[in-house]
Scaffold this motif. Structure first.
Motif, PDB file in Angstrom:
ATOM      1  N   PHE A 101     -24.588  29.876  27.955  1.00 65.35           N
ATOM      2  CA  PHE A 101     -23.969  30.666  26.882  1.00 65.35           C
ATOM      3  C   PHE A 101     -24.304  32.144  27.026  1.00 65.35           C
ATOM      4  O   PHE A 101     -25.373  32.526  27.503  1.00 65.35           O
ATOM      5  CB  PHE A 101     -24.514  30.227  25.532  1.00 65.35           C
ATOM      6  N   SER A 102     -23.403  32.991  26.530  1.00 65.66           N
ATOM      7  CA  SER A 102     -23.732  34.385  26.225  1.00 65.66           C
ATOM      8  C   SER A 102     -23.816  34.501  24.706  1.00 65.66           C
ATOM      9  O   SER A 102     -23.341  33.624  23.972  1.00 65.66           O
ATOM     10  CB  SER A 102     -22.644  35.328  26.755  1.00 65.66           C
ATOM     11  N   GLU A 104     -22.164  36.447  22.936  1.00 66.85           N
ATOM     12  CA  GLU A 104     -20.769  36.560  22.512  1.00 66.85           C
ATOM     13  C   GLU A 104     -20.163  35.179  22.250  1.00 66.85           C
ATOM     14  O   GLU A 104     -19.499  34.943  21.237  1.00 66.85           O
ATOM     15  CB  GLU A 104     -20.011  37.255  23.643  1.00 66.85           C
ATOM     16  N   GLN A 105     -20.392  34.252  23.170  1.00 71.19           N
ATOM     17  CA  GLN A 105     -19.842  32.901  23.033  1.00 71.19           C
ATOM     18  C   GLN A 105     -20.481  32.162  21.863  1.00 71.19           C
ATOM     19  O   GLN A 105     -19.807  31.457  21.112  1.00 71.19           O
ATOM     20  CB  GLN A 105     -20.052  32.134  24.339  1.00 71.19           C
ATOM     21  N   GLN A 108     -19.048  33.347  18.542  1.00 73.83           N
ATOM     22  CA  GLN A 108     -17.723  32.801  18.249  1.00 73.83           C
ATOM     23  C   GLN A 108     -17.826  31.383  17.694  1.00 73.83           C
ATOM     24  O   GLN A 108     -17.094  31.006  16.774  1.00 73.83           O
ATOM     25  CB  GLN A 108     -16.870  32.812  19.518  1.00 73.83           C
ATOM     26  N   LEU A 109     -18.751  30.593  18.241  1.00 68.14           N
ATOM     27  CA  LEU A 109     -18.879  29.192  17.825  1.00 68.14           C
ATOM     28  C   LEU A 109     -19.451  29.050  16.421  1.00 68.14           C
ATOM     29  O   LEU A 109     -19.145  28.082  15.713  1.00 68.14           O
ATOM     30  CB  LEU A 109     -19.762  28.436  18.823  1.00 68.14           C
ATOM     31  N   ARG A 227     -20.760  20.904  21.102  1.00 65.07           N
ATOM     32  CA  ARG A 227     -20.096  22.087  21.655  1.00 65.07           C
ATOM     33  C   ARG A 227     -21.030  22.904  22.546  1.00 65.07           C
ATOM     34  O   ARG A 227     -20.743  24.051  22.884  1.00 65.07           O
ATOM     35  CB  ARG A 227     -19.528  22.955  20.528  1.00 65.07           C
ATOM     36  N   PRO A 229     -22.783  23.811  26.197  1.00 65.53           N
ATOM     37  CA  PRO A 229     -22.150  23.822  27.520  1.00 65.53           C
ATOM     38  C   PRO A 229     -22.109  22.438  28.165  1.00 65.53           C
ATOM     39  O   PRO A 229     -21.158  22.092  28.847  1.00 65.53           O
ATOM     40  CB  PRO A 229     -23.047  24.790  28.316  1.00 65.53           C
ATOM     41  N   ASN A 425     -19.982  38.083  35.800  1.00 70.69           N
ATOM     42  CA  ASN A 425     -18.775  38.588  35.130  1.00 70.69           C
ATOM     43  C   ASN A 425     -18.281  39.897  35.754  1.00 70.69           C
ATOM     44  O   ASN A 425     -17.975  40.854  35.064  1.00 70.69           O
ATOM     45  CB  ASN A 425     -19.040  38.815  33.635  1.00 70.69           C
ATOM     46  N   LYS A 594      -7.855  31.781  30.747  1.00 69.23           N
ATOM     47  CA  LYS A 594      -8.855  30.900  31.358  1.00 69.23           C
ATOM     48  C   LYS A 594      -9.040  31.228  32.834  1.00 69.23           C
ATOM     49  O   LYS A 594     -10.167  31.313  33.328  1.00 69.23           O
ATOM     50  CB  LYS A 594      -8.437  29.434  31.195  1.00 69.23           C
ATOM     51  N   GLN A 597     -11.003  34.546  33.413  1.00 73.36           N
ATOM     52  CA  GLN A 597     -12.448  34.407  33.241  1.00 73.36           C
ATOM     53  C   GLN A 597     -13.061  33.563  34.351  1.00 73.36           C
ATOM     54  O   GLN A 597     -14.178  33.815  34.797  1.00 73.36           O
ATOM     55  CB  GLN A 597     -12.741  33.813  31.870  1.00 73.36           C
ATOM     56  N   ASN A 602     -14.094  39.506  32.666  1.00 67.84           N
ATOM     57  CA  ASN A 602     -14.479  39.449  31.260  1.00 67.84           C
ATOM     58  C   ASN A 602     -13.917  40.681  30.574  1.00 67.84           C
ATOM     59  O   ASN A 602     -14.402  41.788  30.782  1.00 67.84           O
ATOM     60  CB  ASN A 602     -16.000  39.404  31.095  1.00 67.84           C
TER      61      ASN A 602
END
Length: 746
Positions: A101-102, A104-105, A108-109, A227, A229, A425, A594, A597, A602
């Protein structure tokens, strides 16, 4: 109610919820999952996160001596009642792969705006040295010190503020030892976004990510376990009903379903192969009835569990763990090297253990976790949290007897190993860029959107017409519509091209020879890139009706793909099918995002002022090689003896070019990448500085430094330096003429 009818009702409820069935009387999850009239509900890991699992029942500590020889430190201490996410670290659960994960990710979740986070919220950043930060965060070194506020304060008085961070570290490497943590409470004054690209960087890029607790990574503890990775496994195929409870008994229980990963899940009680266990004459557990067949399960998959026993964990412990951490001390009542017997119904992240059948006919269960350091893991005997409580006739999930090796192999979760040429990225700050989007990367992302497996320059698509009565076929590798303006312009310019396009528009199936004559592969690439640039330039000046602002980031990528597939007037986010591809416009846009990325792009990365570099790749390579000059390759493979490709990749990274090949240290893989989409073969007479020379036997690779490639620089295995200057053919050392390649896709 008749027993059969009751069982049918329970099974129907399990089907209805389509989840993993459990008795819903929980400890720690009662507020989220209420008990229904039947006593059954569905345990949905799409709603359960790590913080929901509660608090550890016993305190303990891991002495510092266990850090010796470990891949990263594992020592720590904790108290009974500490939240699990405070004591559990990212490196302890490779099965979930949280390091992928970042921030940022994660944000969002869990619906947490990134701009609300402060640098003080993210302890992992504070623990990095400045050198670590520059190595981990894409393009950070290219920013001027004055443009990164927290670093300007950190370096105040030590450098010119107009200097870039990377140049400062080259001239004063000692300053690289400073860390953001030294700013103390002042970090509360800076948003996390003040450190460019920090939120877009995967956790695994940061030094010692493994020792960070889940609690200390903003939002990570609140990510649903389904959810992650590597999400927890979904529906189990083996679920059984509890037929009876056996608190303790003097008789052996040999027909069991419990044990450890190392010894399997058929360990008898007492275990005759375990001297310590054999000294315990009493056994206990729950006896199972036959398994319940779940929706979608084949009858052949259903294994009978009737008469089998789930042994209690406080009665039996079994050998577990691997490597140096196998003998970690445990504070939950088992000896070092052992773990409570049980099962892994939900994968290898934790183990479920049954304990304490009480006089009311209730058996408690616990989740037990382990500690890992690379390939070495303790038994599941470290942190224990209360879980489900079961009664007679309740359903209990068993899961499979084997666990997918990917879920328990720590070695698969380390992420990229540190290397001087690796980037994360990479994309928007080099090459041809529009609105922060790499034109070449997006062009390739669009070219990869296909509904069939072929991807040849000679592909000819089905005949179709748009809603605007434009008719034609998809042509070539990217299936560009023959009626699109860029294709029309290129082909019409060739003798006979306009007539050929009219035939295609009328439905005639063209020959592959004609396709290659009017629309050769190099033209296909030029059209795709030029069209992508044109559409990017057009779309960035339009308004996104969803955001009521200009198209940016992923939305811009998706819109360009829609316009490529459906024309510049294509409907936005439309479900209308694009008949040349078989996808809807919305699907076309989403797939482009998709693919972009997946190719390393990015759209949220920031670039330093003036950083967009449109210089030809070869020129950038030559400039980078001269900047680096002669450098040591002793850190490369085999201490520099096998570092020829490694050294070239380092130069490419300095030039802002992504590594070549899936195995960047392997010359054949590098050449394969140059022969496919990343490069083109060049005649020796046309060689330029910045081209790449490879020996005929693929044992040496170097970079041309002069026109005509009269001088090639490559790695010297004997001197362990990138400093062996030779002729184009490596001074005849490899018995043949070198092959010359030019990078076309940076």
């Amino acid at each position: 109610m008749p027993q059969l009818l009751r069982l049918l009702l329970i099974t129907a409820i399990v089907f209805l919820f389509w989840g993993t069935p459990v008795q819903a009387q929980t400890t720690g999850l009662e507020e989220k999952f209420k008990v229904g009239a039947s006593g059954i509900t569905s345990l949905d890991f799409g709603q359960i996160n790590l913080s929901d699992l509660g608090k550890v029942v016993a305190g303990g500590s891991i002495p510092k001596k266990f850090d010796e020889g470990a891949k990263y430190p594992v020592s720590r201490s904790w108290k009974a009642g500490d939240p699990l996410d405070r004591v559990l670290r990212l490196g302890d659960v490779p099965e979930l792969a949280p390091q992928q994960f970042s921030i940022e990710q994660i944000a969002q979740l869990v619906d947490q705006p990134v701009n609300t986070l402060r640098l003080s919220n993210f302890k992992l950043l504070q623990q990095q040295s400045l050198s670590d930060l520059v190595q981990a965060i894409p393009y950070l070194g290219n920013f001027a010190i004055k443009d990164v506020k927290p670093l300007a304060v950190l370096l105040r008085g030590a450098a010119q503020e107009t200097e870039t961070i990377a140049s400062l570290l080259r001239s004063q490497p000692k300053l690289g030892e400073r860390s953001l943590g030294s700013l103390g409470t002042a970090l509360e004054n800076y948003p996390l976004t003040d450190l460019p690209n920090a939120t877009a960087t995967p956790l695994r890029a940061f030094h010692n990510w493994q020792v960070q607790s889940f609690e200390d990574v903003p939002g990570l503890s609140r990510v649903p376990l389904a959810r992650m990775p590597r999400p927890l496994p979904g529906q189990s195929t083996i679920v059984a009903r509890i037929a009876s409870m056996v608190g303790t008994t003097d008789r052996p229980l040999t027909n069991t379903v419990t044990g450890t990963i190392q010894k399997g899940f058929r360990v008898a009680c007492p275990d005759i192969y375990d001297v310590q266990a054999a000294l315990k004459v009493q056994c206990g557990g729950v006896e199972l009835a036959d398994s319940v067949e779940l929706k979608g399960q084949k009858s052949a998959d259903k294994e009978s569990t009737k008469g089998k026993f789930w042994i209690l964990g406080q009665i039996q412990s079994v050998a577990g763990g691997t490597g140096a951490l196998q003998n970690l001390p445990s504070e939950i009542g088992v000896k070092p090297g052992y773990e409570p017997t049980g099962r892994h119904p939900f994968g290898g992240a934790f183990k479920q253990v049954l304990e304490e059948v009480n006089e009311s006919g209730v058996v408690k269960s616990f989740l037990v976790f382990r500690v890992c350091s690379g390939n070495s893991c303790s038994p599941y005997n470290q942190f224990k949290v209360p879980f489900i409580r079961y009664r007679l006739n309740d359903l209990i999930v068993l899961g499979a007897d084997t666990i997918d090796s990917n879920t328990i192999d720590s070695n698969t979760s380390e992420g990229p190993q540190s290397s001087s040429y690796q980037t994360i990225n990479s994309g928007p700050c080099v090459g041809d860029v529009v609105a922060g989007i790499s034109v070449n990367t997006l062009a390739q992302a669009i070219a990869e959107i296909r509904d069939h497996s072929s991807s040849s320059p000679t592909d000819i698509g089905l005949y179709a017409c748009t809603e605007n009565n434009q008719c034609g076929r998809g042509l070539g590798q990217s299936q560009a519509p023959s009626y699109s303006q860029p294709v029309q312009a290129e082909i019409s310019a060739k003798p006979g091209g306009a007539d050929w396009l009219k035939q295609v528009a009328s439905g005639t199936l063209p020959s592959r020879d004609d396709l290659l004559r009017f629309y050769p592969p190099e033209t296909q690439t030029q059209v795709l890139v030029a069209a992508t640039r044109s559409l990017l330039e057009s779309a960035q000046n339009q308004i996104d009706p969803t955001t009521r602002a200009a198209w940016t980031g992923n939305r811009l990528i998706g819109r360009v793909a829609e316009m490529w597939a459906g024309g510049t007037q294509a409907a936005i986010d439309s479900a209308a099918s694009v008949r040349l591809s078989g996808l809807s416009l919305a699907q076309y846009g989403f797939q482009a995002q998709k693919n972009y990325q997946a190719r390393g792009g990015n759209p949220n990365l920031q670039c330093a002022a003036g950083e967009f570099d449109r210089t030809a790749p070869g020129q950038r390579v030559e400039q980078a090689a001269r900047r680096l000059n002669i450098f040591s390759t002793a850190e490369g493979p085999d201490n520099g003896n096998q570092a020829a490709a490694w050294a070239v990749q380092r130069v490419l990274t300095e030039a802002g070019i992504k590594p070549l090949g899936d195995s960047p240290d392997y010359i054949p893989a590098v050449e394969a990448a140059l022969q496919s989409r990343r490069g083109a073969a060049i005649e020796s007479a046309q060689a330029q500085a910045g081209d790449i020379a490879i020996s005929p036997d693929q044992s040496q690779i170097g970079i041309c430094l002069t026109p005509g490639c009269t001088t090639v620089r490559s790695n010297s295995a004997s001197r362990k330096t990138f400093g062996w200057d030779t002729s184009i053919d490596f001074d005849g050392e490899y018995n043949g003429a070198s092959k010359i390649y030019r990078i076309t896709q940076p």
